[in-house]
Design a protein around this motif. Structure first.
Motif, PDB file in Angstrom:
ATOM      1  N   TYR A 162       0.779  -1.186  -0.213  1.00 39.25           N
ATOM      2  CA  TYR A 162       0.008  -0.062  -0.094  1.00 39.25           C
ATOM      3  C   TYR A 162       0.798   1.208  -0.019  1.00 39.25           C
ATOM      4  CZ  TYR A 162      -3.920   2.931   0.995  1.00 39.25           C
ATOM      5  OH  TYR A 162      -5.039   3.906   1.067  1.00 39.25           O
ATOM      6  N   PHE A 177     -10.612  -4.363  -1.305  1.00 38.54           N
ATOM      7  CA  PHE A 177      -9.720  -3.703  -2.156  1.00 38.54           C
ATOM      8  C   PHE A 177      -9.087  -4.090  -3.338  1.00 38.54           C
ATOM      9  CE2 PHE A 177      -9.825  -1.897   2.204  1.00 38.54           C
ATOM     10  CZ  PHE A 177     -10.697  -0.661   1.881  1.00 38.54           C
ATOM     11  N   LEU A 224     -10.754  -4.030  -6.941  1.00 35.47           N
ATOM     12  CA  LEU A 224     -11.243  -2.945  -7.392  1.00 35.47           C
ATOM     13  C   LEU A 224     -10.797  -2.673  -8.700  1.00 35.47           C
ATOM     14  CD1 LEU A 224     -11.091  -0.389  -4.454  1.00 35.47           C
ATOM     15  CD2 LEU A 224     -13.188  -1.127  -5.636  1.00 35.47           C
ATOM     16  N   LEU A 263      -6.986  -3.574  -8.911  1.00 38.31           N
ATOM     17  CA  LEU A 263      -5.776  -3.230  -8.209  1.00 38.31           C
ATOM     18  C   LEU A 263      -4.827  -4.036  -8.143  1.00 38.31           C
ATOM     19  CD1 LEU A 263      -4.664  -1.252  -6.361  1.00 38.31           C
ATOM     20  CD2 LEU A 263      -5.967  -1.956  -4.347  1.00 38.31           C
ATOM     21  N   LEU A 288      -8.051   5.607  -4.597  1.00 40.66           N
ATOM     22  CA  LEU A 288      -8.079   4.627  -3.668  1.00 40.66           C
ATOM     23  C   LEU A 288      -8.217   4.977  -2.131  1.00 40.66           C
ATOM     24  CD1 LEU A 288      -7.689   1.348  -3.381  1.00 40.66           C
ATOM     25  CD2 LEU A 288      -5.268   1.638  -3.621  1.00 40.66           C
ATOM     26  N   TYR A 289      -7.250   5.855  -1.988  1.00 40.54           N
ATOM     27  CA  TYR A 289      -7.315   6.266  -0.526  1.00 40.54           C
ATOM     28  C   TYR A 289      -8.721   6.731   0.181  1.00 40.54           C
ATOM     29  CZ  TYR A 289      -7.554  11.139  -1.158  1.00 40.54           C
ATOM     30  OH  TYR A 289      -7.813  12.704  -1.535  1.00 40.54           O
ATOM     31  N   ASP A 348     -11.513   5.258  -1.258  1.00 39.93           N
ATOM     32  CA  ASP A 348     -12.228   4.145  -1.032  1.00 39.93           C
ATOM     33  C   ASP A 348     -11.963   3.175   0.169  1.00 39.93           C
ATOM     34  OD1 ASP A 348     -14.108   3.693  -3.400  1.00 39.93           O
ATOM     35  OD2 ASP A 348     -12.446   3.175  -4.491  1.00 39.93           O
ATOM     36  N   VAL A 349     -10.540   3.523   0.708  1.00 40.16           N
ATOM     37  CA  VAL A 349     -10.095   3.180   1.864  1.00 40.16           C
ATOM     38  C   VAL A 349     -10.923   3.614   2.920  1.00 40.16           C
ATOM     39  CG1 VAL A 349      -8.335   2.842   3.414  1.00 40.16           C
ATOM     40  CG2 VAL A 349      -8.003   2.009   1.048  1.00 40.16           C
ATOM     41  N   LYS A 386     -14.841   2.786   2.869  1.00 35.10           N
ATOM     42  CA  LYS A 386     -15.275   1.290   3.470  1.00 35.10           C
ATOM     43  C   LYS A 386     -14.856   0.937   4.733  1.00 35.10           C
ATOM     44  CE  LYS A 386     -16.183  -2.047   0.723  1.00 35.10           C
ATOM     45  NZ  LYS A 386     -16.023  -3.171  -0.440  1.00 35.10           N
ATOM     46  N   THR A 387     -13.494   1.437   5.134  1.00 35.87           N
ATOM     47  CA  THR A 387     -12.975   0.875   6.671  1.00 35.87           C
ATOM     48  C   THR A 387     -13.726   1.732   7.620  1.00 35.87           C
ATOM     49  OG1 THR A 387     -11.340   2.852   6.480  1.00 35.87           O
ATOM     50  CG2 THR A 387     -10.905   0.756   5.606  1.00 35.87           C
TER      51      THR A 387
END
Lengths: 273, 273
Positions: A127, A158, A161, A169, B169-170, B172-173, B176-177
């Motif tokens: 990441y 993730f 994605l 990803l 992506l961050y 989405d992180v 979701k988290t």
């Protein structure tokens, strides 16, 4: 250990089995609890019983760290014990580390050098990107094993994605990270529960070794993994942990572990032909 | 420590400074090398010099693991020493762990319980998804700090990828988290080098605390971070490591560290108004 040596061991032992030393003190046979270091005693007996059937051992750090300093002493004794098999087995720190550059350098020292635990390889999470992975790639004959597609349910959160590159990803991770090293110092974690994805993964990384957890307790199929994931070198290390370690909880645990490992080795020998 | 208590300490100390105890034995003053445990001695003096100015300490595990068992003994002594400040400081394991469920459970035991190191919080990498994070969220008054947007160059490799959700992506992180816990047991790592992103991040997680590395040696601006990242509770823990720890390499290192921390605290006090 370099790639050529690893391939040679696989051919000699007719096995590409990796035993995950995820030793949980609450699951080991009761009679071992009387020994001065039950976790090391367990590991030692598992190693002695499986060394001829196994090309790699993979202690997962979490199981040792959860027991504090004593756990790390058990790990140290285990790594020292494996020293005597140095030329016949590949030893992986399943640590899933990764941090900013100056910090990953410290992790490299911790897991890939004599100053810390002298493993052959370490698993790393992608990441944080290039500078979090590169410090592990600077040491000769040492390996980074990057998480690509993991074996757990959370892999779907993730890793699948769809990205701007019109890929998943995990495919972006493979494509980008493979430029940071070579197939002589990098491998990838690909869960056996994702066996059908291996065909696609092999298009991206045809020559890299893949470390495949998830056969055994997690339900992945060895045959499917080999069908989709094997390359000319073999190119696979298949990990089993719980199914071997806890094949029996009685006095015969090491013998039962050996039989379980032998079953897998026999199946692997057939699949290598 | 719960959220209310953390906010109270911030108000009392007029500070939201976190000191990163990334203690590198090659960088500490030479005269400490004669003491039985130089790393602990250094940490102890840094803690004594900064405790009134600091709301959190954050040892990065890599720096301790790189010294093997001795390093972990230094960490153990440091954590034990911090016990006496238990009600006035929040202690973070910067460990960036994360693994399949049964393994993350072991990491939770290692870092958030009396069986291992009894930290208040642990940093966790999100790549392996929900079951890799959830085991850390089951312990009362303990926290998970998920990597969202990191302070390093490698952050640009994956964290900014545009995804199928028409987001980075961050993002989405974060989205979701945040459903896996609450703002009472989760925080996020957001690098100060990405300060301009904080405005957007605050739209997604208005109430969560953010742990912000990258001010100081990495070049991020405290004022910018506060401008874009502060919420009604403050909602920020700003980490500085090297700029405080190594403010001087001489006998006056602790005093110089205190002055550096004091400068940051004063700036924070102004920004809190």
């Amino acid at each position: 250990m370099n790639k050529k040596e690893l391939i040679q061991i696989i051919k000699q032992k007719k096995s590409f089995l990796c035993v995950g030393l995820d030793t949980d003190i609450t699951k080991i046979p009761r009679h071992l609890l009387d020994s001065p270091d039950p976790v090391f005693e367990f590991n030692k007996q598992i190693i002695d019983a499986t060394i001829n059937l196994t090309v790699a051992y993979k202690p997962n750090l979490a199981f040792y760290e959860s027991m504090g300093i004593n756990g790390l002493l058990s790990l140290e004794r285990t790594i020292n014990y494996l020293e005597k098999f140095r030329n016949e087995v590949f030893v992986i720190a399943d640590a899933k580390r990764g941090d900013i550059g100056n910090t990953s350098e410290q992790y490299a020292k911790a897991f890939l050098s004599h100053e810390g635990f002298d493993f052959d390889a370490i698993t790393v999470a992608p990441y944080m990107g290039e500078d979090s992975v590169k410090p592990f790639l600077t040491i000769e004959n040492k390996w980074v094993i990057v998480l690509a597609l993991t074996s757990n349910k959370g892999a779907f959160d993730f890793q699948f994605l769809q990205t701007e590159n019109n890929r998943k990803l995990y495919e972006d991770v493979l494509i980008k990270t493979k430029t940071w090293g070579t197939d002589e110092n990098m491998m990838y974690v690909v869960g056996a529960t994702q066996a059908q994805m291996l065909e696609n993964i092999r298009k991206i990384v045809p020559n890299h070794f893949l470390l495949v957890p998830g056969v055994g307790a997690q339900g992945g199929s060895l045959q499917e993994v080999c069908h989709y994931g094997m390359n000319n070198d073999g190119g696979l290390l298949i990990n089993a942990s719980r199914s071997i370690l806890y094949a029996s909880k009685e006095n015969d645990f090491a013998e039962k572990a050996r039989l379980e490992a032998q079953n897998m080795q026999k199946e692997m020998e057939m699949l290598m032909k």
